[in-house]
Design an enzyme around this catalytic site. Structure first.
Site, PDB file in Angstrom:
ATOM      1  N   ARG A 273       6.366  -5.794  -5.503  1.00 24.32           N
ATOM      2  CA  ARG A 273       6.199  -4.695  -6.477  1.00 24.32           C
ATOM      3  C   ARG A 273       7.335  -4.660  -7.505  1.00 24.32           C
ATOM      4  NH1 ARG A 273       2.355  -5.128  -3.721  1.00 24.32           N
ATOM      5  NH2 ARG A 273       1.435  -3.606  -2.318  1.00 24.32           N
TER       6      ARG A 273
ATOM      7  N   SER B 252       0.013   6.280  -5.181  1.00 27.97           N
ATOM      8  CA  SER B 252       1.165   6.439  -4.284  1.00 27.97           C
ATOM      9  C   SER B 252       2.342   7.012  -5.063  1.00 27.97           C
ATOM     10  CB  SER B 252       1.595   5.091  -3.716  1.00 27.97           C
ATOM     11  OG  SER B 252       0.546   4.525  -3.008  1.00 27.97           O
TER      12      SER B 252
ATOM     13  N   GLU C 263       7.593   5.931  -6.541  1.00 32.43           N
ATOM     14  CA  GLU C 263       6.978   4.748  -7.168  1.00 32.43           C
ATOM     15  C   GLU C 263       6.714   4.917  -8.676  1.00 32.43           C
ATOM     16  OE1 GLU C 263       4.178   2.006  -5.249  1.00 32.43           O
ATOM     17  OE2 GLU C 263       2.800   2.577  -6.834  1.00 32.43           O
TER      18      GLU C 263
HETATM   19  P1  NAP Z   1      -2.212   0.529   4.299  1.00 35.79           P
HETATM   20  O1  NAP Z   1      -3.270  -0.523   4.313  1.00 35.79           O
HETATM   21  O2  NAP Z   1      -2.366   1.751   5.139  1.00 35.79           O
HETATM   22  O3  NAP Z   1      -0.789  -0.137   4.589  1.00 35.79           O
HETATM   23  C1  NAP Z   1       0.399   0.654   4.654  1.00 35.79           C
HETATM   24  C2  NAP Z   1       1.598  -0.283   4.690  1.00 35.79           C
HETATM   25  O4  NAP Z   1       1.464  -1.190   5.748  1.00 35.79           O
HETATM   26  C3  NAP Z   1       1.776  -1.122   3.422  1.00 35.79           C
HETATM   27  O5  NAP Z   1       3.171  -1.285   3.230  1.00 35.79           O
HETATM   28  C4  NAP Z   1       1.170  -2.458   3.790  1.00 35.79           C
HETATM   29  O6  NAP Z   1       1.817  -3.555   3.166  1.00 35.79           O
HETATM   30  C5  NAP Z   1       1.488  -2.536   5.268  1.00 35.79           C
HETATM   31  N1  NAP Z   1       0.467  -3.323   5.952  1.00 35.79           N
HETATM   32  C6  NAP Z   1      -0.725  -2.900   6.443  1.00 35.79           C
HETATM   33  N2  NAP Z   1      -1.386  -3.906   7.051  1.00 35.79           N
HETATM   34  C7  NAP Z   1      -0.596  -5.000   6.929  1.00 35.79           C
HETATM   35  C8  NAP Z   1      -0.719  -6.355   7.336  1.00 35.79           C
HETATM   36  N3  NAP Z   1      -1.798  -6.778   8.015  1.00 35.79           N
HETATM   37  N4  NAP Z   1       0.283  -7.212   7.026  1.00 35.79           N
HETATM   38  C9  NAP Z   1       1.369  -6.800   6.334  1.00 35.79           C
HETATM   39  N5  NAP Z   1       1.553  -5.532   5.915  1.00 35.79           N
HETATM   40  C10 NAP Z   1       0.588  -4.634   6.210  1.00 35.79           C
HETATM   41  O7  NAP Z   1      -1.941   0.967   2.790  1.00 35.79           O
HETATM   42  P2  NAP Z   1      -2.735   1.947   1.808  1.00 35.79           P
HETATM   43  O8  NAP Z   1      -1.774   3.009   1.383  1.00 35.79           O
HETATM   44  O9  NAP Z   1      -4.099   2.292   2.341  1.00 35.79           O
HETATM   45  O10 NAP Z   1      -2.925   0.976   0.537  1.00 35.79           O
HETATM   46  C11 NAP Z   1      -3.862  -0.110   0.599  1.00 35.79           C
HETATM   47  C12 NAP Z   1      -3.266  -1.315  -0.103  1.00 35.79           C
HETATM   48  O11 NAP Z   1      -3.045  -0.997  -1.480  1.00 35.79           O
HETATM   49  C13 NAP Z   1      -1.909  -1.720   0.458  1.00 35.79           C
HETATM   50  O12 NAP Z   1      -1.837  -3.120   0.481  1.00 35.79           O
HETATM   51  C14 NAP Z   1      -0.928  -1.114  -0.540  1.00 35.79           C
HETATM   52  O13 NAP Z   1       0.313  -1.809  -0.593  1.00 35.79           O
HETATM   53  C15 NAP Z   1      -1.716  -1.270  -1.824  1.00 35.79           C
HETATM   54  N6  NAP Z   1      -1.220  -0.379  -2.873  1.00 35.79           N
HETATM   55  C16 NAP Z   1      -0.534  -0.960  -3.901  1.00 35.79           C
HETATM   56  C17 NAP Z   1       0.000  -0.191  -4.897  1.00 35.79           C
HETATM   57  C18 NAP Z   1       0.755  -0.875  -6.016  1.00 35.79           C
HETATM   58  O14 NAP Z   1       0.579  -2.046  -6.296  1.00 35.79           O
HETATM   59  N7  NAP Z   1       1.614  -0.171  -6.664  1.00 35.79           N
HETATM   60  C19 NAP Z   1      -0.163   1.184  -4.889  1.00 35.79           C
HETATM   61  C20 NAP Z   1      -0.898   1.758  -3.849  1.00 35.79           C
HETATM   62  C21 NAP Z   1      -1.412   0.959  -2.816  1.00 35.79           C
HETATM   63  P3  NAP Z   1       1.563  -3.972   1.618  1.00 35.79           P
HETATM   64  O15 NAP Z   1       2.107  -2.876   0.800  1.00 35.79           O
HETATM   65  O16 NAP Z   1       2.355  -5.234   1.504  1.00 35.79           O
HETATM   66  O17 NAP Z   1       0.115  -4.216   1.465  1.00 35.79           O
END
Ligand code: NAP
Length: 339
Positions: A165, A238, A334
């Site tokens: 990020r 987020s 963020e």
């Molecule tokens: P989530 O799937 O509940 O995951 C929460 C956290 O756990 C995140 O840090 C995610 O890493 C990590 N995680 C979950 N499963 C994983 C795996 N199999 N291996 C490695 N790390 C894992 O998250 P959520 O809030 O529902 O969001 C869904 C996705 O959208 C996530 O990947 C999140 O990062 C992404 N997102 C991105 C942004 C952005 O680009 N600014 C904003 C909002 C959400 P990661 O963050 O590395 O995926």
């Protein structure tokens, strides 16, 4: 070039908070930069580069700034062979419209990034990512105007200095106006997603080989289940980042909180779920005046449309302090808070 004066910033942020700005300038072609520099120097005002406002929150009051937006809506195929296609995409193309276009054209690489709000020009800034992929895996290069040297540059993937990020653009805010972004997409079948929410979705459907369209549909469904619609409940997605801490500290915390989600980043670092930390600190679904912590994803703060910036900062501090007290971890904001 379009120029507006005394612009309402509330309308320009998905959080629907903010005062007004002296100028809004829309760049339509390369020549417009000469005029932009003239105005900037004559008025002696700083520039703020804005996308769609999905990750920007302005403070109340008057911003003595020039807000700059880019108008470039083209999607052009620049190269094609039997393995894939290269495309060049204008900065003001909606990110999700681009993902939809790639999926319709049978091109893989962006499908897991479906339904992320914002514009193409903003995607390299924080190296947007979701469900195990990030933009740095498909972006080849981009074109930007450097407001320090007043030159146009073609910037390669390597020179973007992407990390989790983060990028050179995030480290040097309001320096590079991104004009178009190029991607290399593949003509191959997508892999089965591994993240829990998506893996469970396909397990329930007994689908071991989902198509690009099916993956996009699944991501849109999973995200809509967890994230509020900004047109109904103003929000910038987020509000806090998932913290990355030392592996040593994470191991200590897991001993104390065995159900705490944690993911290896590298040999020395571990990523935690910010949403889990906030929820376990007692903030899930809590309302503070005009601001609310979302009931399904505690990383997200929503407003009822009447909130002001001061209120938002008070809620931010309360949550940061709560998580610090319970876990000894300082979570970070963020979106870009513009004062
Ligand atoms: P989530 O799937 O509940 O995951 C929460 C956290 O756990 C995140 O840090 C995610 O890493 C990590 N995680 C979950 N499963 C994983 C795996 N199999 N291996 C490695 N790390 C894992 O998250 P959520 O809030 O529902 O969001 C869904 C996705 O959208 C996530 O990947 C999140 O990062 C992404 N997102 C991105 C942004 C952005 O680009 N600014 C904003 C909002 C959400 P990661 O963050 O590395 O995926």
């Amino acid at each position: 070039m379009k120029i507006e004066q005394n612009v309402d910033l509330k309308k320009m942020s998905f959080m629907r908070i903010g005062g007004s700005a002296r100028y809004l300038i829309e760049i339509e072609n390369d020549d417009d930069f000469h005029k932009l520099i003239e105005i900037k120097e004559k008025e002696n005002l700083p520039i703020y580069i804005l996308g769609e406002g999905s990750n920007t929150i302005f403070s109340d009051g008057i911003h003595k700034k020039i807000i700059v937006k880019v108008q470039n809506n083209e999607i052009i195929k620049t190269y094609e062979n039997s393995h894939g296609v290269n495309i060049k995409v204008g900065s003001s193309v909606s990110w999700d419209k681009l993902v939809e276009w790639t999926v319709k054209n049978g091109l893989s690489g962006l499908e897991l990034l479906s339904a992320i709000p914002g514009l193409v020009g903003a995607c390299p800034v924080q190296n947007i990512g979701a469900y195990g992929t990030e933009i740095s895996e498909t972006l080849t290069n981009l074109r930007a105007f450097d407001l320090v040297s007043n030159e146009f540059y073609e910037i390669t993937n390597k020179d973007c200095q992407f990390s989790y990020r983060n990028s050179i653009f995030k480290e040097n805010p309001n320096r590079f106006v991104i004009l178009d972004v190029s991607f290399r997409l593949r003509k191959e079948k997508p892999k089965l997603p591994t993240y829990k929410d998506l893996a469970l979705y396909f397990l329930t459907q007994k689908n071991k080989k989902p198509s690009l369209r099916e993956i996009r549909k699944a991501v849109i469904y999973v995200r809509s289940e967890k994230l509020p619609d900004p047109s109904k409940e103003p929000n910038c997605g987020s509000f806090f980042k998932n913290p990355i801490i030392s592996k040593h500290r994470a191991d200590e915390l897991v001993q104390k909180f065995p159900d705490m989600p944690n993911f290896i980043v590298n040999e020395f670092e571990t990523k935690l779920s910010g949403g889990w930390l906030i929820e376990k600190s007692g903030f899930k679904d809590k309302k503070f005046g005009n601001i609310k912590v979302h009931n399904k994803n505690s990383l997200v703060l929503t407003s009822n449309g009447k909130a002001n910036f001061k209120e938002l900062l008070e809620v931010r501090d309360k949550i940061i302090q709560g998580v610090e007290k319970n876990f000894g971890i300082t979570i970070e904001v963020e979106p870009d808070l513009v004062t």
